[in-house]
Design a protein around this motif. Structure first.
Motif, short mmCIF file in Angstrom:
data_model
loop_
_atom_site.label_atom_id
_atom_site.label_comp_id
_atom_site.label_asym_id
_atom_site.label_seq_id
_atom_site.Cartn_x
_atom_site.Cartn_y
_atom_site.Cartn_z
N MET A 1 40.71 -53.51 -29.58
CA MET A 1 41.45 -52.40 -29.98
C MET A 1 41.45 -51.42 -29.07
O MET A 1 42.49 -50.76 -28.94
N ARG A 2 40.24 -50.81 -28.81
CA ARG A 2 40.16 -49.60 -27.92
C ARG A 2 40.61 -49.74 -26.67
O ARG A 2 41.22 -48.72 -26.14
N PHE A 3 40.86 -51.00 -26.02
CA PHE A 3 41.52 -51.20 -24.84
C PHE A 3 43.01 -51.08 -24.99
O PHE A 3 43.51 -50.38 -23.93
N GLY A 4 43.50 -51.40 -25.90
CA GLY A 4 44.93 -51.17 -26.19
C GLY A 4 45.26 -49.89 -26.22
O GLY A 4 46.43 -49.43 -25.90
N LYS A 5 44.56 -48.77 -26.54
CA LYS A 5 44.56 -47.50 -26.67
C LYS A 5 44.36 -46.70 -25.45
O LYS A 5 44.35 -45.72 -25.23
N GLY A 6 43.55 -47.43 -24.65
CA GLY A 6 43.05 -46.87 -23.11
C GLY A 6 42.00 -46.07 -23.44
O GLY A 6 41.94 -44.97 -22.76
N ILE A 7 41.03 -46.24 -24.37
CA ILE A 7 39.99 -45.20 -24.87
C ILE A 7 38.76 -45.85 -24.14
O ILE A 7 38.45 -47.03 -24.53
N SER A 8 37.70 -45.03 -23.76
CA SER A 8 36.37 -45.41 -23.44
C SER A 8 35.64 -45.57 -24.48
O SER A 8 35.75 -45.12 -25.24
N ALA A 9 34.62 -46.37 -24.11
CA ALA A 9 33.43 -46.30 -25.03
C ALA A 9 32.68 -45.11 -25.42
O ALA A 9 32.58 -44.85 -26.66
N LYS A 10 32.78 -44.52 -24.47
CA LYS A 10 32.10 -42.93 -24.78
C LYS A 10 32.95 -42.07 -25.63
O LYS A 10 32.37 -41.63 -26.50
N ARG A 11 34.47 -42.13 -25.36
CA ARG A 11 35.01 -41.21 -26.35
C ARG A 11 35.22 -41.76 -27.47
O ARG A 11 35.17 -41.26 -28.73
N LEU A 12 35.23 -43.26 -27.72
CA LEU A 12 35.36 -43.80 -29.14
C LEU A 12 33.82 -43.46 -29.95
O LEU A 12 33.90 -43.05 -31.10
N ALA A 13 32.94 -43.32 -29.17
CA ALA A 13 31.63 -42.88 -29.54
C ALA A 13 31.49 -41.65 -30.38
O ALA A 13 31.04 -41.38 -31.20
N GLU A 14 32.31 -40.67 -29.37
CA GLU A 14 32.39 -39.33 -29.88
C GLU A 14 33.19 -39.24 -31.26
O GLU A 14 32.94 -38.37 -31.93
#
Length: 73
Positions: A1-14
């Motif tokens: 899902m995060r790939f579809g939003k173009g979000i990094s693992a670091k940003r999602l962790a935050e």
């Protein structure tokens, strides 16, 4: 899902208030997110928790079977 939003693992962790390593563990299926994290995922992605959990079950089935094709929903 995060790939579809173009979000990094670091940003999602935050966003989730967890470490980048924990995001990796969630994505690999090694650990399941807590209820608090599921609520944050639900709010961020705009997807009901039931759908999030159903998708994680499908991903777990995919890994367990070692399939070359990803499950479809």
């Amino acid at each position: 899902m995060r790939f579809g939003k173009g979000i990094s693992a670091k940003r999602l962790a935050e966003i989730l208030g967890v470490s980048k390593a924990m995001v990796s563990h969630y994505e690999s299926g090694r650990y399941k997110p807590s209820a608090k994290v599921i609520i944050r995922l639900e709010r961020f992605f705009g997807i009901p928790a039931g759908e999030l959990l159903a998708e994680s079950d499908a991903e777990e089935d995919y890994r367990r079977l070692g399939s070359s094709e990803r499950p479809t929903r």
